[in-house]
Write a protein that holds these residues in place. Sequence first.
Motif, PDB file in Angstrom:
ATOM      1  N   UNK A 150       0.816  -1.217   0.000  1.00 22.13           N
ATOM      2  CA  UNK A 150       0.000   0.000   0.000  1.00 22.13           C
ATOM      3  C   UNK A 150       0.851   1.269   0.000  1.00 22.13           C
ATOM      4  N   UNK A 151       1.959   1.269   0.766  1.00 23.63           N
ATOM      5  CA  UNK A 151       2.817   2.451   0.812  1.00 23.63           C
ATOM      6  C   UNK A 151       3.433   2.737  -0.558  1.00 23.63           C
ATOM      7  N   UNK A 152       3.830   1.665  -1.260  1.00 20.69           N
ATOM      8  CA  UNK A 152       4.365   1.844  -2.611  1.00 20.69           C
ATOM      9  C   UNK A 152       3.327   2.483  -3.522  1.00 20.69           C
ATOM     10  N   UNK A 153       2.087   1.982  -3.440  1.00 22.73           N
ATOM     11  CA  UNK A 153       1.010   2.511  -4.295  1.00 22.73           C
ATOM     12  C   UNK A 153       0.742   3.982  -3.997  1.00 22.73           C
ATOM     13  N   UNK A 154       0.794   4.316  -2.712  1.00 19.91           N
ATOM     14  CA  UNK A 154       0.558   5.707  -2.320  1.00 19.91           C
ATOM     15  C   UNK A 154       1.651   6.610  -2.900  1.00 19.91           C
ATOM     16  N   UNK A 155       2.890   6.181  -2.767  1.00 16.55           N
ATOM     17  CA  UNK A 155       4.013   6.962  -3.315  1.00 16.55           C
ATOM     18  C   UNK A 155       3.881   7.101  -4.825  1.00 16.55           C
ATOM     19  N   UNK A 156       3.488   6.010  -5.485  1.00  9.76           N
ATOM     20  CA  UNK A 156       3.350   6.031  -6.942  1.00  9.76           C
ATOM     21  C   UNK A 156       2.212   6.963  -7.368  1.00  9.76           C
ATOM     22  N   UNK A 157       1.154   6.973  -6.608  1.00  7.17           N
ATOM     23  CA  UNK A 157       0.016   7.831  -6.918  1.00  7.17           C
ATOM     24  C   UNK A 157       0.388   9.304  -6.794  1.00  7.17           C
ATOM     25  N   UNK A 158       1.136   9.646  -5.719  1.00  4.79           N
ATOM     26  CA  UNK A 158       1.551  11.041  -5.517  1.00  4.79           C
ATOM     27  C   UNK A 158       2.481  11.477  -6.639  1.00  4.79           C
ATOM     28  N   UNK A 159       3.445  10.622  -6.972  1.00  2.42           N
ATOM     29  CA  UNK A 159       4.381  10.938  -8.056  1.00  2.42           C
ATOM     30  C   UNK A 159       3.634  11.127  -9.371  1.00  2.42           C
ATOM     31  N   UNK A 160       2.652  10.275  -9.642  1.00  2.68           N
ATOM     32  CA  UNK A 160       1.888  10.369 -10.878  1.00  2.68           C
ATOM     33  C   UNK A 160       1.080  11.646 -10.965  1.00  2.68           C
ATOM     34  N   UNK A 161       0.601  12.124  -9.827  1.00  2.00           N
ATOM     35  CA  UNK A 161      -0.212  13.342  -9.843  1.00  2.00           C
ATOM     36  C   UNK A 161       0.656  14.587 -10.037  1.00  2.00           C
ATOM     37  N   UNK A 162       1.895  14.520  -9.557  1.00  5.67           N
ATOM     38  CA  UNK A 162       2.793  15.680  -9.673  1.00  5.67           C
ATOM     39  C   UNK A 162       3.523  15.672 -11.004  1.00  5.67           C
ATOM     40  N   UNK A 166       3.673  12.833 -13.937  1.00  6.18           N
ATOM     41  CA  UNK A 166       3.398  11.501 -14.516  1.00  6.18           C
ATOM     42  C   UNK A 166       4.584  11.015 -15.351  1.00  6.18           C
ATOM     43  N   UNK A 167       4.970   9.776 -15.092  1.00  7.22           N
ATOM     44  CA  UNK A 167       6.113   9.227 -15.820  1.00  7.22           C
ATOM     45  C   UNK A 167       7.418   9.871 -15.435  1.00  7.22           C
ATOM     46  N   UNK A 168       7.455  10.514 -14.234  1.00  6.55           N
ATOM     47  CA  UNK A 168       8.658  11.204 -13.790  1.00  6.55           C
ATOM     48  C   UNK A 168       9.737  10.247 -13.307  1.00  6.55           C
ATOM     49  N   UNK A 169      10.876  10.836 -12.969  1.00 11.00           N
ATOM     50  CA  UNK A 169      12.058  10.047 -12.609  1.00 11.00           C
ATOM     51  C   UNK A 169      11.808   9.183 -11.373  1.00 11.00           C
ATOM     52  N   UNK A 170      11.161   9.748 -10.353  1.00 11.44           N
ATOM     53  CA  UNK A 170      10.958   9.000  -9.100  1.00 11.44           C
ATOM     54  C   UNK A 170      10.097   7.762  -9.297  1.00 11.44           C
ATOM     55  N   UNK A 171       9.223   7.789 -10.298  1.00 14.99           N
ATOM     56  CA  UNK A 171       8.343   6.645 -10.524  1.00 14.99           C
ATOM     57  C   UNK A 171       9.125   5.411 -10.980  1.00 14.99           C
ATOM     58  N   UNK A 172      10.326   5.613 -11.551  1.00 11.58           N
ATOM     59  CA  UNK A 172      11.146   4.467 -11.968  1.00 11.58           C
ATOM     60  C   UNK A 172      11.472   3.610 -10.757  1.00 11.58           C
ATOM     61  N   UNK A 173      11.994   4.259  -9.703  1.00 12.15           N
ATOM     62  CA  UNK A 173      12.434   3.535  -8.503  1.00 12.15           C
ATOM     63  C   UNK A 173      11.256   2.836  -7.840  1.00 12.15           C
TER      64      UNK A 173
END
Length: 686
Positions: free
Chosen positions: A304-316, A318-325
């Motif tokens: 769940x924590x991973x999904x939350x982080x991915x959701x925040x990154x996607x909203x700010x 989308x497809x940004x660098x942090x989403x790779x990790x």
Amino acid sequence: MKLKVLYILAVVCLNLSFSQTDDKIILDSIDVYNQFSIRNNDFSIEERLKYANRARQLSIDLENELVILKSNKNLSEIYWDYKKYNLYKNVNKKNLVLSLKLNDSLSFADANSNLGRFYRINQVTDSAYYYYFKAEKLYRELNDKYKTAITLLRIALIQRDEKDFTGSELTSIEAISLLETLEKTDDVKKNKSYIYNNLGLVFDQLEQFEESIVYHEKALRIKKGLKGNNKTTIDNSKNNLALSYKNSGLINKNVKEYNKALKYYIEILSNKNLINERPDFYALVLDNYAHTLYLSNNHKQLPELYFKALKITGSVNPGGYNSIIINQHLAEYYNDKNNKDSAKFYAYRAKEISEQYHNDDLLKSLLLLSEVEEGNLSAKYLREYVKINDSLQKNERSIRNKFARIRFETKQIEQENAQIAKERMWLLIISVVLIISSFLLYLVISQINRNKELKFIQKQQETNEEIYNLMLSQNESIEEARTLEKKRISEELHDGVLGRLFGTRLSLDSLNMSNSVEAIKTREQYIGELKTIEQDIRKVSHELNTDFVSGSGFIDIIKTLLQTQTLAYELDYKLDHDDTINWDGASNKNKIHIYRIIQESLHNIYKHANATRVNISFKLKNNVICLIMNDDGTGFDVNKAKSGIGLKNMKSRVSEINGSIKITSEIDVGTTVIIEAPNYLKQNLL
């Protein structure tokens, strides 16, 4: 608001005064516009840019290059704040020309530093390094320690990004040393914290986590002691410190390190406003926190924590660098849970995004896919990983070579400029003196080295002869012991075993008087077998007591020499020797000379002949030993060739054994060396 009104009134007054022709009034106007442009708290970026352009235009109208340079420097900073990077580059290019024309070293250094800043943000690494390196040299000449240290920090950051970790470490330490000599203002302390932070990241990459943690803690302590609100940079240091603890725990398999990392991540995430103020950073920290929980086998809050982080990154972004990790961590998590479909989905997603960014993350994604996939697909991604990794390493080496070349070329230009400033006559005199001195020094050093080399060769030859004497002496001792042992066994067989067998045969003869036909036949068979055994034992006894062919020890040594040297020289060889020569009767000194003659000949063949095969034979003719060596090399003109040290040594050795040497050679056919040693072995021939 009142201050802004006053500024506007000042502008109105200035415009009214433009009707005057006094240059001083125009200069004052330029100064006021420039002052307006730097007040970022009182005016918007658009207003600041408007005032800066007005100041620059007035400077151009005034045709005062010094004022134009000042206005351009001010305008370039506003271009940077406004993210108009191409305009920023162009105005600094102009500043390079102006400052050089005005002989303004500080402005020239600032323009170089600004261009380095431009190329770094655009990831043109070699150009950024070039301009920063030039700026650093200029600041150093001006004894501006603060700007020198700041420029060194920027160079260190480039070196770290290009994985020149050793270079980055040395550059950072030099920058720290300069800042230590300055007054401890907030700016000095702040930049020291940045340098310590860089050192922490460098040592983290080098997997020297204790040092990394020490430097990150130093950076954090300094930031906490700075004036004003430094929450952002403090959180950055906490995240870096936690990352070092996490990586240390991963490498050293230490759960305590994970707990320390979790402590810092929790501190950062406890700020409820962080998700609104810095959502991308919040997602990064949240992902690091989740991954640390995963590594410490605490999966309760996952995924769940991973999904939350991915959701925040996607909203700010989308497809940004942090989403790779984050996608990589999700793939790793699902692969660990043996959920292959989800693992593949996130691994492929990470690869797709990482292809737009740095190769390091693409490498991690390919390696992850090679673990998640199976069979041919796994092998395919592993091959891609190896290929890109090799390419990346070559690129990193190329970048480091460019850095070295930039340093070299810059120093070379500086030296040339210094030489041009000198008087031509002095330069000529110094050059002549240096050339003569260097030549004399070269002659002296060459002669000393030559003497040392000759002494070494002489000492080596003496040592080799001593070793060879020991080898031959040991061989003689072994032969003597072997002969004694054969004699002992012969006596034992003759006196012991044969006696008992002979007695047994007599006993059987005495029993042969029995009238039984069958008994008689049996006894006759036994007696016949005993006679056969007796004859065999006599034969063995006779052979053991007969001395074997002498001289095989020296021939074995020659064979060993040929095998070793021809293997090193990549030659084929053939050895023929006359077994009638008794080498054991020859003195060790004479055998050493023959050994060295063969050795020197092989060396000459390798060095000069370009041969592929050598034939060596020992013949005995009329009590004279003939050593014949021939090769299939290029040959030479015997009449024109000079006698080198090797040939002189061979002739000297032949003379020592009272022999003679004859050399014949034919171009492109080969060379033959015939050595005859008369009479000195006459008494030793069989």
